[in-house]
Design a protein around this motif. Sequence first.
Motif, PDB file in Angstrom:
ATOM      1  N   TRP A   1       0.931  -1.046  -0.377  1.00  0.00           N
ATOM      2  CA  TRP A   1       0.025  -0.045  -0.126  1.00  0.00           C
ATOM      3  C   TRP A   1       0.886   1.098  -0.014  1.00  0.00           C
ATOM      4  O   TRP A   1       2.024   1.195   0.678  1.00  0.00           O
ATOM      5  CB  TRP A   1      -0.738  -0.035   1.293  1.00  0.00           C
ATOM      6  CG  TRP A   1      -1.812   1.323   1.235  1.00  0.00           C
ATOM      7  CD1 TRP A   1      -3.140   1.350   0.398  1.00  0.00           C
ATOM      8  CD2 TRP A   1      -1.578   2.219   2.110  1.00  0.00           C
ATOM      9  NE1 TRP A   1      -3.686   2.589   0.596  1.00  0.00           N
ATOM     10  CE2 TRP A   1      -2.819   3.128   1.578  1.00  0.00           C
ATOM     11  CE3 TRP A   1      -0.673   2.698   2.937  1.00  0.00           C
ATOM     12  CZ2 TRP A   1      -3.163   4.289   2.135  1.00  0.00           C
ATOM     13  CZ3 TRP A   1      -1.167   4.086   3.581  1.00  0.00           C
ATOM     14  CH2 TRP A   1      -1.870   4.968   2.900  1.00  0.00           C
TER      15      TRP A   1
ATOM     16  N   GLU B   1       0.528   6.524  -4.151  1.00  0.00           N
ATOM     17  CA  GLU B   1       0.487   6.107  -5.538  1.00  0.00           C
ATOM     18  C   GLU B   1      -0.822   5.339  -5.533  1.00  0.00           C
ATOM     19  O   GLU B   1      -0.924   4.088  -4.625  1.00  0.00           O
ATOM     20  CB  GLU B   1       1.815   5.340  -6.015  1.00  0.00           C
ATOM     21  CG  GLU B   1       1.443   4.693  -7.224  1.00  0.00           C
ATOM     22  CD  GLU B   1       2.635   3.720  -7.412  1.00  0.00           C
ATOM     23  OE1 GLU B   1       2.773   2.961  -8.271  1.00  0.00           O
ATOM     24  OE2 GLU B   1       3.900   3.989  -6.823  1.00  0.00           O
ATOM     25  N   ASP B   2      -1.614   5.136  -6.361  1.00  0.00           N
ATOM     26  CA  ASP B   2      -2.873   4.404  -6.278  1.00  0.00           C
ATOM     27  C   ASP B   2      -2.437   3.129  -6.851  1.00  0.00           C
ATOM     28  O   ASP B   2      -2.027   2.888  -8.125  1.00  0.00           O
ATOM     29  CB  ASP B   2      -3.839   4.894  -7.108  1.00  0.00           C
ATOM     30  CG  ASP B   2      -5.341   4.126  -7.366  1.00  0.00           C
ATOM     31  OD1 ASP B   2      -5.498   3.106  -6.372  1.00  0.00           O
ATOM     32  OD2 ASP B   2      -6.278   4.581  -7.860  1.00  0.00           O
TER      33      ASP B   2
ATOM     34  N   SER C   1      -4.607   0.510  -6.513  1.00  0.00           N
ATOM     35  CA  SER C   1      -5.808  -0.442  -6.692  1.00  0.00           C
ATOM     36  C   SER C   1      -5.588  -1.379  -7.758  1.00  0.00           C
ATOM     37  O   SER C   1      -6.346  -2.455  -7.340  1.00  0.00           O
ATOM     38  CB  SER C   1      -7.032   0.527  -6.578  1.00  0.00           C
ATOM     39  OG  SER C   1      -6.838   1.274  -5.425  1.00  0.00           O
TER      40      SER C   1
ATOM     41  N   ASP D   1     -10.365  -0.693   2.644  1.00  0.00           N
ATOM     42  CA  ASP D   1     -10.217  -0.351   1.179  1.00  0.00           C
ATOM     43  C   ASP D   1      -9.938  -1.775   0.621  1.00  0.00           C
ATOM     44  O   ASP D   1     -10.261  -1.744  -0.618  1.00  0.00           O
ATOM     45  CB  ASP D   1      -9.256   0.596   0.974  1.00  0.00           C
ATOM     46  CG  ASP D   1      -9.054   1.195  -0.317  1.00  0.00           C
ATOM     47  OD1 ASP D   1     -10.301   1.391  -0.879  1.00  0.00           O
ATOM     48  OD2 ASP D   1      -8.014   1.210  -1.067  1.00  0.00           O
TER      49      ASP D   1
END
Length: 172
Positions: free
Chosen positions: A87, A91-92, A94, A132
């Motif tokens: 994580w 910076e994403d 996902s 998340d």
Amino acid sequence: MTDITLVQGDLTRESADAIVNAANSSLLGGGGVDGALHRRGGPAILAACRELRAGHYGKGLPTGRAVATTAGDLDARWVIHTVGPVWSAGEDRSALLASCHHESLRVADQLGARTVAFPAISTGVYGWPLEDAARIALAAVRAADTEVEEVRFVLFDDRAHAAFAARLGRLR
């Protein structure tokens, strides 16, 4: 449509066609879920991972990808190893976490697996916030085009189970 269930417990004690391992890229065991599955599954899993490293995955398994081995002494036919992202607040990542679930189900389909048990990928030492991770994991499984009949998220503690249960309730 794939049935999604939640269980609080020990992933290494699950009975499923395939158990997903939150692996590190080396595929050679480690801490958390990875270490636990290697310990309980016995030397056959490590031997199969070493064969993968000696072949196509000489540099390790890339983040977001998945590959299967024997399940050794586990109550499953296969272990599907996937490398979750670390994580990052800046910076994403996902899409990489979603890819772990899509790729694991793709491999499960290739194997003919109908039941797949997942951990909460990247939520341990990789630091992904549980709520998340639950959102991404459940949405990825729900959106997957798969022949897998049951996806079971096996969650280690009350906090993880509650996070996944709250998110799953919103999807239904």
